[in-house]
Design a protein around this motif. Structure first.
Motif, PDB file in Angstrom:
ATOM      1  N   MET A  68      -0.739  -0.091 -10.078  1.00  0.00           N
ATOM      2  CA  MET A  68      -0.190  -1.209 -10.851  1.00  0.00           C
ATOM      3  C   MET A  68      -0.686  -1.154 -12.298  1.00  0.00           C
ATOM      4  O   MET A  68       0.072  -1.365 -13.236  1.00  0.00           O
ATOM      5  CB  MET A  68      -0.615  -2.521 -10.200  1.00  0.00           C
ATOM      6  N   GLU A  69      -1.961  -0.861 -12.466  1.00  0.00           N
ATOM      7  CA  GLU A  69      -2.523  -0.769 -13.814  1.00  0.00           C
ATOM      8  C   GLU A  69      -1.873   0.378 -14.590  1.00  0.00           C
ATOM      9  O   GLU A  69      -1.642   0.264 -15.793  1.00  0.00           O
ATOM     10  CB  GLU A  69      -4.034  -0.565 -13.736  1.00  0.00           C
ATOM     11  N   MET A  70      -1.586   1.471 -13.889  1.00  0.00           N
ATOM     12  CA  MET A  70      -0.934   2.604 -14.552  1.00  0.00           C
ATOM     13  C   MET A  70       0.463   2.226 -15.038  1.00  0.00           C
ATOM     14  O   MET A  70       0.864   2.579 -16.149  1.00  0.00           O
ATOM     15  CB  MET A  70      -0.840   3.789 -13.587  1.00  0.00           C
ATOM     16  N   LEU A  71       1.213   1.470 -14.215  1.00  0.00           N
ATOM     17  CA  LEU A  71       2.544   1.029 -14.621  1.00  0.00           C
ATOM     18  C   LEU A  71       2.472   0.094 -15.826  1.00  0.00           C
ATOM     19  O   LEU A  71       3.298   0.178 -16.747  1.00  0.00           O
ATOM     20  CB  LEU A  71       3.238   0.325 -13.448  1.00  0.00           C
ATOM     21  N   GLU A  72       1.476  -0.789 -15.824  1.00  0.00           N
ATOM     22  CA  GLU A  72       1.311  -1.685 -16.968  1.00  0.00           C
ATOM     23  C   GLU A  72       0.988  -0.900 -18.229  1.00  0.00           C
ATOM     24  O   GLU A  72       1.495  -1.201 -19.319  1.00  0.00           O
ATOM     25  CB  GLU A  72       0.213  -2.702 -16.673  1.00  0.00           C
ATOM     26  N   TRP A  73       0.115   0.101 -18.084  1.00  0.00           N
ATOM     27  CA  TRP A  73      -0.243   0.940 -19.244  1.00  0.00           C
ATOM     28  C   TRP A  73       0.980   1.681 -19.770  1.00  0.00           C
ATOM     29  O   TRP A  73       1.217   1.728 -20.983  1.00  0.00           O
ATOM     30  CB  TRP A  73      -1.331   1.925 -18.832  1.00  0.00           C
ATOM     31  N   LEU A  74       1.778   2.284 -18.861  1.00  0.00           N
ATOM     32  CA  LEU A  74       2.985   2.987 -19.279  1.00  0.00           C
ATOM     33  C   LEU A  74       3.978   2.027 -19.939  1.00  0.00           C
ATOM     34  O   LEU A  74       4.636   2.373 -20.920  1.00  0.00           O
ATOM     35  CB  LEU A  74       3.641   3.673 -18.075  1.00  0.00           C
ATOM     36  N   GLY A  75       4.063   0.810 -19.389  1.00  0.00           N
ATOM     37  CA  GLY A  75       4.956  -0.184 -19.977  1.00  0.00           C
ATOM     38  C   GLY A  75       4.550  -0.548 -21.386  1.00  0.00           C
ATOM     39  O   GLY A  75       5.398  -0.652 -22.281  1.00  0.00           O
ATOM     40  N   ARG A  76       3.248  -0.741 -21.595  1.00  0.00           N
ATOM     41  CA  ARG A  76       2.771  -1.083 -22.942  1.00  0.00           C
ATOM     42  C   ARG A  76       3.039   0.051 -23.918  1.00  0.00           C
ATOM     43  O   ARG A  76       3.444  -0.183 -25.068  1.00  0.00           O
ATOM     44  CB  ARG A  76       1.271  -1.414 -22.898  1.00  0.00           C
ATOM     45  N   LYS A  77       2.787   1.291 -23.478  1.00  0.00           N
ATOM     46  CA  LYS A  77       3.023   2.438 -24.361  1.00  0.00           C
ATOM     47  C   LYS A  77       4.504   2.580 -24.693  1.00  0.00           C
ATOM     48  O   LYS A  77       4.872   2.863 -25.847  1.00  0.00           O
ATOM     49  CB  LYS A  77       2.511   3.723 -23.688  1.00  0.00           C
ATOM     50  N   THR A  78       5.373   2.383 -23.692  1.00  0.00           N
ATOM     51  CA  THR A  78       6.811   2.491 -23.932  1.00  0.00           C
ATOM     52  C   THR A  78       7.281   1.407 -24.903  1.00  0.00           C
ATOM     53  O   THR A  78       8.042   1.674 -25.838  1.00  0.00           O
ATOM     54  CB  THR A  78       7.583   2.370 -22.606  1.00  0.00           C
ATOM     55  N   LEU A  79       6.815   0.170 -24.682  1.00  0.00           N
ATOM     56  CA  LEU A  79       7.184  -0.911 -25.597  1.00  0.00           C
ATOM     57  C   LEU A  79       6.654  -0.643 -27.001  1.00  0.00           C
ATOM     58  O   LEU A  79       7.313  -0.968 -27.993  1.00  0.00           O
ATOM     59  CB  LEU A  79       6.638  -2.239 -25.072  1.00  0.00           C
TER      60      LEU A  79
END
Length: 253
Positions: free
Chosen positions: A1-12
């Motif tokens: 879950m933390e990895m998905l949040e990190w990827l989401g922040r980087k993509t945004l």
């Protein structure tokens, strides 16, 4: 879950940066009539001419590596007559502009961000506004124009140097004559192979300059903020270069 949040922040973050450079580009185009040719020439020297040595070395060894990888195999199967054409197409269309853009992002994009970030932290940009000087016209436009004009020049010279390096390796390692090498360029390559790389270089230069300027002019206060913005500038520039390369390749070819 933390990895998905990190990827989401980087993509945004990347999409946010894309929107920021589009807005900055529009503002820079509006300020083009106020361009300072003296400042543009100075930036062309700092960002373009002084980058020639690293670009030349990068593309020289890239051409030599391409020749090492391909010349032996092509000679083995009787296709030595195509070595020069293959190297030129690869260098002119893709490797030349992309590697020049990456080198410019690492050397010049980071320098632009650090310089403008320091000016922001020390309130020099605010001082320009107080003197009724538009920061976009004074700081962004010369750097954008310099990168957009100098990167194609660096690309042309770099590709030429890479081709010469490939020819020397093919001649010394696999016995391919210079005539055979350059004749294959005439047979297999057209002006569109080089012109497409030049078009890409113009767009890549614009991306590097705008990302560097935006990160520098919006960085957080303090030395840590400048350092973080410099890192972001290089990362965002390289990601956008590869994305733009795919889009341009789809359109041009």
């Amino acid at each position: 879950m933390e990895m998905l949040e990190w990827l989401g922040r980087k993509t945004l973050g990347i999409f946010n940066q894309l929107g920021a450079i589009i807005l900055l580009f529009v503002a820079a185009v509006k300020q083009l009539p106020k361009i300072s040719f003296h400042e543009t020439a100075k930036q062309s020297l700092d960002l373009g001419v002084k980058s020639f040595s690293i670009v030349a070395l990068t593309l020289l060894f890239t051409g030599m590596v391409l020749s090492v990888q391909m010349a032996g195999v092509l000679t083995k199967y009787g296709a030595a007559f195509s070595i020069g054409g293959i190297v030129t197409i690869a260098m002119g269309r893709e490797l030349g502009p992309v590697l020049c853009g990456v080198v410019l992002a690492g050397r010049c994009g980071a320098a632009i961000t650090a310089e403008l970030g320091t000016m922001r932290v020390t309130e020099q940009i605010d001082a320009l506004r107080c003197m009724a000087v538009n920061p976009v016209a004074y700081l962004v436009v010369p750097r954008m124009v310099a990168c957009m004009t100098m990167l194609p020049v660096l690309n042309v010279f770099g590709v030429a140097i890479g081709i010469v390096g490939a020819m020397l390796v093919a001649a010394l390692k696999d016995g391919v004559s210079a005539y055979t090498f350059f004749h294959s360029i005439q047979v297999f390559c057209g002006t569109e192979d080089i012109s497409a790389g030049i078009i890409k270089s113009v767009i890549f230069g614009m991306i590097v300059a705008l990302v560097g300027c935006d990160r520098g002019m919006t960085c957080d206060a303090g030395a840590e903020g400048v350092g973080k913005a410099t890192t972001q500038s290089v990362v965002y520039s390289i990601v956008m270069l590869f994305a733009a390369n795919y889009l341009l390749s789809s359109v041009l070819f």
